[in-house]
Design an enzyme around this catalytic site. Structure first.
Site, PDB file in Angstrom:
ATOM      1  CE  LYS A 154      29.091  -0.465  65.953  1.00 48.89           C
ATOM      2  NZ  LYS A 154      28.762  -0.629  67.390  1.00 48.89           N
ATOM      3  CG  ASP A 178      31.484  -0.846  69.828  1.00 50.71           C
ATOM      4  OD1 ASP A 178      31.764  -1.789  70.591  1.00 50.71           O
ATOM      5  OD2 ASP A 178      30.346  -0.341  69.747  1.00 50.71           O
ATOM      6  CD  GLU A 204      31.235   1.831  72.394  1.00 46.66           C
ATOM      7  OE1 GLU A 204      31.624   2.835  71.759  1.00 46.66           O
ATOM      8  OE2 GLU A 204      30.115   1.338  72.265  1.00 46.66           O
ATOM      9  CG  ASP A 229      27.432  -0.059  74.302  1.00 46.29           C
ATOM     10  OD1 ASP A 229      26.393   0.028  74.982  1.00 46.29           O
ATOM     11  OD2 ASP A 229      27.412   0.068  73.066  1.00 46.29           O
ATOM     12  CE  LYS A 251      24.755   1.957  72.234  1.00 46.39           C
ATOM     13  NZ  LYS A 251      25.120   0.602  71.820  1.00 46.39           N
TER      14      LYS A 251
HETATM   15 MG    MG Z   1      28.905  -0.046  71.413  1.00 45.06          MG
END
Ligand code: MG
Length: 337
Positions: A154, A178, A204, A229, A251
């Protein structure tokens, strides 16, 4: 059909930080649908970012329950009724729909991947997430990540270069990053070029979800693939993102469930896009449901259950990072203890 709802406060091993926020407790919900001696299990991992909380899920579940088809096998039609009954609320819809798939599999004595016509051997490896936070925790997080060959880091914080430097000094594993929409388009180009020195596979959501032109701007100026995303929650979004990004992270908790996610997969494939299935912080219930779809995608980021220390269930396992689907009927879950 009878529905039972229970609350599960999932606790992450380390504080879980992304560019938007940091949390250590995730207030999820588990539903059980009983029918003819079988019990189907589903999970909601509500995310404030998508307008949900435990309270909204609890408020919406009774509305969804009233429109469910009496026949638990008519899942596609039930999912359509969910969309008609109320907008958004994807985690609430996903958890009931997931429980129906589990129930249907148990009633037919078949694992979910088989119901979907998929090969359990075609699962990818999952990445393991290194969350954003104190770089001094990096070595401890890398230890937890030892069994996994791919890391998802992240980024979007002030110490990204230090974090990536410390990770790269410790490992030559594949690294994806991401940003969770943290950067402006110009800033994203600068940051991604800096991060490329650490050998990054793809990025991402570099810019905020609604900035489709920004995603295109970034992709045209950097040499590594860009995945969307937060920008991709519906099949219609996939169409808008065609030619704008290289791939999409799917997701269950943002699309509203398995039916919608399957549609997104097929729409994206028709446009030659790469696909990843990701997750929220979820127990083995939600993670296992998503794992059953992974024979259809290129990449998986299904580690939400691995980042918590109080998973109430066990289901999908990993072997050197590869997702191993349970062969039991439905999702194939068992209680953790
Ligand atoms: Mg993501």
């Amino acid at each position: 059909m009878k529905i039972k709802i229970s609350h599960h406060d999932l606790r992450t091993i380390h504080p879980f930080g992304i560019s938007r926020r940091t949390d250590q407790v995730f207030r999820n919900i588990i539903v059980e649908i009983s029918h003819q001696g079988h019990v189907g299990i589903g999970e909601a991992a509500p995310s404030e970012y998508y307008g949900e909380s435990r309270e909204t899920v609890l408020g919406v579940l009774p509305i969804l329950e009233t429109v469910m088809k009496a026949d638990p096998f008519q899942i596609e039609e039930t999912a359509g009724r969910f969309s008609m009954a109320i907008g958004r609320n994807p985690a609430a819809k996903a958890c009931l729909e997931m429980a129906l798939y589990d129930l249907a599999g148990k009633m037919l004595n078949a694992p979910l991947y088989k119901l979907l016509g998929l090969s359990p051997y075609m699962t990818p490896v999952t990445s393991y997430t290194i969350s954003l936070g104190n770089p001094d925790l990096i070595e401890a997080k890398l230890k937890d990540a030892a069994p996994f060959s791919v890391l998802k880091v992240k980024v979007g914080g002030p110490r990204d270069l230090e974090t990536l430097g410390r990770i790269r000094a410790n490992t030559d594993k594949r690294i994806r990053v991401d940003a969770n929409g943290a950067w402006s388009p110009k800033e994203a180009v600068k940051r991604i070029r800096e991060l490329c020195q650490f050998g990054i596979e793809f990025v991402e959501q570099p810019v905020q979800a609604s900035d489709i032109d920004g995603l295109r701007y970034v992709r045209e100026r950097v040499d590594i693939p860009i995945f969307a995303d937060e920008s991709a929650v519906s099949p219609e979004d996939v169409v808008k993102l065609s030619g704008v990004v290289d791939g999409i992270n799917l997701k269950l908790m943002k699309s509203g469930g398995i039916c919608q996610t399957l549609k997104m997969i097929h729409v994206a494939r028709a446009q030659s896009m790469k696909l990843m299935i990701g997750c929220m912080i979820e127990s083995s219930v939600g993670i296992t449901a998503a794992a059953h779809l992974t024979p259809l995608v290129d990449y998986a980021d299904l580690d939400g259950n691995l980042l918590i220390d109080n998973d109430p269930f066990q289901g999908v396992k990993t072997e050197k990072g590869k997702l191993i689907l349970p062969g039991k009927p439905g999702l194939g879950l068992e209680p953790a203890h």
